[in-house]
Design a protein around this motif. Structure first.
Motif, mmCIF file in Angstrom:
data_model
loop_
_atom_site.group_PDB
_atom_site.id
_atom_site.type_symbol
_atom_site.label_atom_id
_atom_site.label_comp_id
_atom_site.label_asym_id
_atom_site.label_seq_id
_atom_site.Cartn_x
_atom_site.Cartn_y
_atom_site.Cartn_z
ATOM 1 N N ARG A 170 5.377 76.262 -60.835
ATOM 2 C CA ARG A 170 4.115 75.994 -61.518
ATOM 3 C C ARG A 170 3.611 74.567 -61.320
ATOM 4 O O ARG A 170 2.543 74.212 -61.811
ATOM 5 C CB ARG A 170 4.261 76.278 -63.021
ATOM 6 N N HIS A 171 4.368 73.750 -60.593
ATOM 7 C CA HIS A 171 3.991 72.342 -60.407
ATOM 8 C C HIS A 171 4.913 71.780 -59.321
ATOM 9 O O HIS A 171 6.079 72.176 -59.233
ATOM 10 C CB HIS A 171 4.211 71.581 -61.726
ATOM 11 N N PRO A 172 4.414 70.850 -58.485
ATOM 12 C CA PRO A 172 5.312 70.256 -57.479
ATOM 13 C C PRO A 172 6.474 69.490 -58.099
ATOM 14 O O PRO A 172 7.557 69.407 -57.517
ATOM 15 C CB PRO A 172 4.395 69.348 -56.656
ATOM 16 N N TYR A 173 6.232 68.909 -59.286
ATOM 17 C CA TYR A 173 7.280 68.186 -60.019
ATOM 18 C C TYR A 173 7.311 68.744 -61.445
ATOM 19 O O TYR A 173 6.765 68.132 -62.384
ATOM 20 C CB TYR A 173 7.008 66.680 -60.014
ATOM 21 N N PRO A 174 7.919 69.910 -61.627
ATOM 22 C CA PRO A 174 7.762 70.618 -62.905
ATOM 23 C C PRO A 174 8.338 69.903 -64.109
ATOM 24 O O PRO A 174 8.001 70.266 -65.249
ATOM 25 C CB PRO A 174 8.451 71.960 -62.650
ATOM 26 N N HIS A 175 9.143 68.862 -63.905
ATOM 27 C CA HIS A 175 9.631 68.121 -65.080
ATOM 28 C C HIS A 175 8.469 67.516 -65.871
ATOM 29 O O HIS A 175 8.604 67.228 -67.062
ATOM 30 C CB HIS A 175 10.620 67.026 -64.666
ATOM 31 N N GLU A 176 7.313 67.346 -65.205
ATOM 32 C CA GLU A 176 6.157 66.774 -65.883
ATOM 33 C C GLU A 176 5.509 67.749 -66.859
ATOM 34 O O GLU A 176 4.657 67.355 -67.674
ATOM 35 C CB GLU A 176 5.122 66.317 -64.851
ATOM 36 N N LEU A 177 5.897 69.022 -66.816
ATOM 37 C CA LEU A 177 5.260 70.037 -67.647
ATOM 38 C C LEU A 177 5.791 70.078 -69.075
ATOM 39 O O LEU A 177 5.176 70.710 -69.940
ATOM 40 C CB LEU A 177 5.429 71.421 -66.998
ATOM 41 N N ILE A 178 6.927 69.451 -69.326
ATOM 42 C CA ILE A 178 7.494 69.460 -70.672
ATOM 43 C C ILE A 178 8.121 68.093 -70.940
ATOM 44 O O ILE A 178 8.770 67.504 -70.062
ATOM 45 C CB ILE A 178 8.522 70.593 -70.839
ATOM 46 N N SER A 179 7.913 67.579 -72.127
ATOM 47 C CA SER A 179 8.410 66.253 -72.463
ATOM 48 C C SER A 179 9.663 66.337 -73.328
ATOM 49 O O SER A 179 9.964 67.379 -73.928
ATOM 50 C CB SER A 179 7.339 65.455 -73.213
ATOM 51 N N LYS A 180 10.351 65.226 -73.403
ATOM 52 C CA LYS A 180 11.500 65.140 -74.311
ATOM 53 C C LYS A 180 11.049 65.380 -75.743
ATOM 54 O O LYS A 180 11.762 66.023 -76.535
ATOM 55 C CB LYS A 180 12.149 63.762 -74.181
ATOM 56 N N GLU A 181 9.864 64.900 -76.085
ATOM 57 C CA GLU A 181 9.330 65.091 -77.441
ATOM 58 C C GLU A 181 9.050 66.568 -77.726
ATOM 59 O O GLU A 181 9.264 67.052 -78.847
ATOM 60 C CB GLU A 181 8.059 64.264 -77.621
#
Length: 231
Positions: A170-181
């Motif tokens: 769903r994104h080239p860098y999917p870690h950006e789709l969900i935050s620690k918060e």
């Protein structure tokens, strides 16, 4: 707490996914859990395979014996459950066919399922499964990118203990789709979060910072090196 290493289809980066070899290699590299996929054969047996078809043939139209001839490396579910319990290996069982509910419930009734999680994209299946098996943890899988409030609402609606965003495509860098918060907010509502599968070292490093309950990967050996190097 360090996230659990969840071997996606076993150690599937180098070994055939959902095969005995992939599961046993995941154990060798000290994965905490193995993820596997469950489909139903025409004789009402559970077959472990990622897709609905095998070698161009729909598994729902094959007997278990016929399916095993096409994928002989696939373990029988009961054998795998016994192996997992013996080796203290957690299992994340993804249900791909809601028709497995009766036979799966019957099989699991013979096991200590405390280290097992049942996951699915099929939310209605999960709710029905929970009614039959209130003691077994369930995980709702999300293919659509959602906000944290929607994930909380839907996870609670379908009575699951885990949310599992499957956003690897769903994104080239999917870690950006969900935050620690976001994950902290889910945790405060009593919901643990399992990540999509990831194999890129830089992405895995970002996922390790988030607070996931577990990170899914085809390469559990790499994730263990990265996780245990974290302070």
């Amino acid at each position: 707490m360090k996230p659990k290493i969840i071997a996606h289809k076993g150690f599937s980066e180098y070994y055939k996914g959902n095969s005995w070899e992939a599961f046993k290699k995941a154990l060798e590299v000290e994965a905490d859990m193995c993820e596997l996929d469950l489909v139903l054969t025409k004789d009402n047996k559970i077959f472990i395979n990622h897709d609905y078809s095998i070698q161009g043939k729909l598994i729902a139209e094959l007997s278990l014996e016929e399916a095993k001839k096409l994928f002989p490396e696939s373990p029988n579910l009961e054998e795998l459950l016994n192996w997992a319990i013996e080796n203290k290996m957690g299992l994340l069982l993804e249900v791909k066919d809601r028709r497995v509910i009766e036979v799966l419930s019957e099989i699991l009734s013979e096991f200590d399922a405390s280290n097992f999680i049942i996951g699915s994209f099929d939310a209605l299946f999960l709710k029905e499964f929970k009614k039959k098996n209130p003691h077994i943890r369930t995980s709702i899988m999300f293919g659509t990118v959602l906000g944290v409030d929607d994930m909380i609402r839907l996870t609670k609606k379908y009575e699951c203990e885990f949310a599992h965003p499957c956003w690897e495509h769903r994104h080239p860098y999917p870690h950006e789709l969900i935050s620690k918060e976001d994950i902290t907010k889910l945790n405060e509502e009593g919901i643990e979060v399992i990540s999509w599968h990831e194999e890129r070292p830089d992405e895995l490093k970002e996922l390790l910072k988030k607070g996931f309950y577990g990170i899914t990967t085809n390469n559990p050996k790499l994730l263990k090196v990265l996780r245990d190097g974290e302070t």
